[in-house]
Design a protein around this motif. Structure first.
Motif, short mmCIF file in Angstrom:
data_model
loop_
_atom_site.label_atom_id
_atom_site.label_comp_id
_atom_site.label_asym_id
_atom_site.label_seq_id
_atom_site.Cartn_x
_atom_site.Cartn_y
_atom_site.Cartn_z
N TRP A 91 -2.05 54.50 33.67
CA TRP A 91 -1.17 54.13 32.56
C TRP A 91 0.25 54.56 32.90
O TRP A 91 0.56 55.75 32.94
CB TRP A 91 -1.62 54.80 31.26
N GLU A 117 -1.65 49.57 34.09
CA GLU A 117 -1.12 49.04 32.84
C GLU A 117 0.15 49.79 32.45
O GLU A 117 0.31 50.97 32.78
CB GLU A 117 -2.15 49.17 31.70
N VAL A 163 2.42 51.09 29.20
CA VAL A 163 2.37 51.37 27.76
C VAL A 163 3.72 51.94 27.34
O VAL A 163 4.29 52.78 28.04
CB VAL A 163 1.21 52.32 27.40
N ALA A 217 2.22 48.26 23.07
CA ALA A 217 2.17 47.36 24.23
C ALA A 217 3.56 46.81 24.51
O ALA A 217 4.34 46.57 23.58
CB ALA A 217 1.21 46.21 23.96
N ASP A 234 6.44 44.09 25.27
CA ASP A 234 6.64 42.70 24.90
C ASP A 234 7.10 41.92 26.13
O ASP A 234 8.28 41.82 26.41
CB ASP A 234 7.67 42.61 23.77
#
Length: 419
Positions: free
Chosen positions: A202, A267, A269, A329, A331
């Motif tokens: 993350w 990912e 965040v 999350a 955009d």
């Protein structure tokens, strides 16, 4: 204990000046032996005098006839050698990219801090590892553009460090230490862990100054507004990248190379407080998070002290006053650069090189108010599309990457000129 001897490339920028501050606080453990800047001659002279540095370089070749260069050369030539400098003769001063790269070859240097901005840092990173030295890396483009070349070199240096008995008894051998809040955090969360048990990395993002805004609200954004980062003090180019989320896209590609992690396991965040610098999730559902004060001196110091931990260079985070932690999350519809960077990384080859070069050109044009804020992503996308139509290449050499970089910059400039 022998001091670790450091070359700082980009010593007058944000990361460079904070690196020097870490050295001031730990002068019994660290010593500066080389300094390089792009064009800040006067500040370089002040730094050389303070730290007694006898090897300096200026990257901007157009400054070679500046009379201040003669003064700087005389200054470093007059500085006394330290007691441990017996194996090195004389001082050195040079102007131009080759002079900067030459500092990575200093026989007395143990660590090279690469804080150069942009694709120019790739050559220095390659030269550092080719010389068998530790690379403390703050230059994102080294891995974004040249990760396919840099990581095999780092693996060779790691093997050599282990064979020579200078690597830590446990953990990574330390040939490539990330100077970056996010990757430094992941690096530390992975210490002692089995990489095969990692289910996700993350990478945290503050969201930049325009968090929550929609595209129609960003059409008239000015450079001054985009430079106003809410939590970090950074240079102009990185600040703009942070506002567009390109910075996070570059960090996703870096994480892929640094930690040999597939893109589907990385990912982004949004964490607006910037208190959590990144996290690692494991197959059993456990998550390790790295938290700390939003000050780059912490990851800089760890990169220089590894595998040890030294006294905190800044006031530690007080969790009693931290307040809430928010997550969201990103955009990617509004902030297209993140999606574009991830696509470039997933395709691989020379596409990240094109993406990075086009972004540098577009950011420079925006800062000069030649194009609009949202045009940055449009320029990058148009240049990437053109390269994909022409055929993405497998990365084979620095020379190839330089040629692709030059093509992408030319294409991006043409696009900007037509706006």
């Amino acid at each position: 204990m022998a001091k670790r001897r450091i070359v700082v490339l980009g010593s007058t920028g944000s990361i460079g000046t904070q690196t020097l501050d870490v050295v001031r606080q730990h002068s019994d453990r660290l010593e500066i032996v080389g300094l390089a800047v792009h064009g800040s001659i006067d500040l370089l002279a002040i730094q050389a005098r303070e730290f007694g540095v006898r090897h300096v370089a200026i990257g901007d070749a157009s400054l070679k006839d500046d009379p201040r260069c003669d003064e700087l050369a005389a200054l470093v030539g007059s500085l006394p050698a330290t007691a441990d400098d017996d194996e090195v003769s004389g001082a050195s001063f040079g102007v131009g990219p080759a002079a900067v790269a030459a500092l990575t070859q200093l026989p007395e240097a143990d660590v090279v801090v690469n804080a150069l901005v942009g694709a120019a840092g790739l050559q220095a990173s390659y030269a550092t590892l080719a010389a068998g030295k530790v690379l403390a890396l703050a230059n994102k483009e080294s891995l974004v553009v040249g990760g396919d070349l840099i990581m095999p070199l780092a693996a060779r240096v790691d093997a050599a460090r282990r064979a020579a008995g200078v690597a830590p008894a446990t953990g990574p051998a330390g040939a490539l230490m990330p100077i970056d809040s996010e990757h430094g955090a992941i690096y530390q969360c992975l210490l002692g862990e089995n990489p095969r048990e990692v289910s996700k990395l993350w990478v945290t993002a503050s969201g930049g100054p325009f968090r929550g805004k929609k595209a129609e609200e960003l059409e008239q954004v000015t450079p001054a507004q985009a430079l106003a980062h809410p939590t970090w003090n950074m240079g102009a180019k990185i600040s703009i990248d942070s506002s567009t989320l390109m910075n996070k896209g570059l960090e996703v590609i870096e994480a892929h190379h640094l930690f040999a992690m597939p893109y589907e396991k990385i990912e982004v965040v949004v964490q607006p407080q910037s208190a959590i610098h990144s996290m690692v999730e494991f197959t059993d559902g456990s998550v390790l998070a790295h938290l700390g004060t939003t000050d780059m001196r912490i990851p800089i110091q760890f990169a220089l002290s590894y595998p040890e931990r030294w006294e905190a260079p800044v006031k530690p985070l007080d969790f009693r006053t931290l307040g809430s932690l928010e997550f969201a999350a990103p955009d990617t519809d509004t902030f297209r650069c993140l999606a574009l960077a991830r696509h470039a990384g997933e395709v691989g080859g020379t596409l990240p090189d094109v993406m990075n070069a086009a972004n540098e050109v577009a950011v420079a044009a925006f800062l000069k108010e030649q194009i609009g804020y949202l045009d940055i992503a449009r320029c990058v996308e148009a240049t990437m599309d053109a390269h994909e139509r022409g055929g993405v290449q497998v990365v084979e050499s620095l020379e190839q990457l330089e040629a692709v970089d030059a093509w992408a910059r030319s294409a991006a400039r043409v696009w900007c000129d037509r706006r």
